[in-house]
Design a protein around this motif. Structure first.
Motif, mmCIF file in Angstrom:
data_model
loop_
_atom_site.group_PDB
_atom_site.id
_atom_site.type_symbol
_atom_site.label_atom_id
_atom_site.label_comp_id
_atom_site.label_asym_id
_atom_site.label_seq_id
_atom_site.Cartn_x
_atom_site.Cartn_y
_atom_site.Cartn_z
ATOM 1 N N GLU A 179 -6.294 8.503 -4.309
ATOM 2 C CA GLU A 179 -6.305 9.920 -3.924
ATOM 3 C C GLU A 179 -7.760 10.359 -3.890
ATOM 4 O OE1 GLU A 179 -5.053 14.323 -5.610
ATOM 5 O OE2 GLU A 179 -4.146 12.558 -6.515
ATOM 6 N N TRP A 180 -8.200 10.823 -2.735
ATOM 7 C CA TRP A 180 -9.595 11.231 -2.552
ATOM 8 C C TRP A 180 -9.710 12.728 -2.760
ATOM 9 C CZ3 TRP A 180 -12.694 7.211 -2.437
ATOM 10 C CH2 TRP A 180 -12.172 5.994 -2.025
ATOM 11 N N ILE A 181 -10.637 13.128 -3.587
ATOM 12 C CA ILE A 181 -10.847 14.556 -3.855
ATOM 13 C C ILE A 181 -12.263 14.961 -3.439
ATOM 14 C CG2 ILE A 181 -9.160 14.640 -5.735
ATOM 15 C CD1 ILE A 181 -11.523 14.465 -7.712
ATOM 16 N N LYS A 182 -12.449 16.244 -3.264
ATOM 17 C CA LYS A 182 -13.754 16.783 -2.894
ATOM 18 C C LYS A 182 -14.764 16.383 -3.981
ATOM 19 C CE LYS A 182 -15.986 21.235 -2.263
ATOM 20 N NZ LYS A 182 -15.746 22.680 -2.332
ATOM 21 N N PRO A 183 -15.881 15.788 -3.583
ATOM 22 C CA PRO A 183 -16.875 15.359 -4.573
ATOM 23 C C PRO A 183 -17.700 16.528 -5.111
ATOM 24 C CG PRO A 183 -17.630 14.857 -2.371
ATOM 25 C CD PRO A 183 -16.246 15.421 -2.225
#
Length: 152
Positions: free
Chosen positions: A10-14
């Motif tokens: 799951e990719w989240i805002k860095p």
């Protein structure tokens, strides 16, 4: 027949503030910043204009070449698999967690896009992890302009 993996990321805002070293100290990236007159304050101001975008294994995103993305397996073998232990350790920890739990939540790598060029700003190990497991990563694609302009 096609095999499907149950592994996922799951990719989240860095967090751009966590990546300040990439701007201030990474020697291979300084030319891009100078050529486009990109300052740290500009990145901070433009950061919200970014978006999560898929980045299948390639040296391009949306048709634009991405400098320092090192997308081939040979690049991976050269820059990560044979890297010094300290650099490789973070990758190994992520890989072990992915294999053990089957899912990871990671900050998306950041790609800067400016005037028809792009640069992998941060997240090479995260990209490699996804690519090596056949997972299409998402990146924070950040359109920026130099100090003389606003976000592209």
């Amino acid at each position: 027949m096609r095999s499907v993996s149950s592994l996922s990321i799951e990719w989240i805002k860095p967090d751009i503030a966590a990546e300040v070293w990439e701007f201030t100290h990474h020697p291979d990236k300084q030319d891009f910043y100078l050529r486009h007159t990109i300052g740290w304050e500009n990145l901070l101001a433009c950061f919200e204009a970014g978006r999560l975008a898929p980045y299948p294994r390639s040296d391009r995103i949306d048709g634009i070449p991405v400098a320092l993305s090192y997308s081939s397996y040979d690049d991976y073998a050269r820059y990560l698999a044979r890297a010094k232990r300290g650099y490789r350790r973070n990758y190994s920890v992520m890989e072990g967690t992915l294999q053990r739990l089957g899912v990871l939540k990671l900050p998306a790598p950041i790609i800067l896009q400016c005037h028809g060029e792009a640069l992998l700003f941060s997240g090479y190990r995260r990209l490699c992890l996804a690519w090596n497991y056949g997972i299409v990563p998402f990146v924070w694609l950040l359109p920026v302009a130099g100090r003389t302009g606003l976000c592209d």
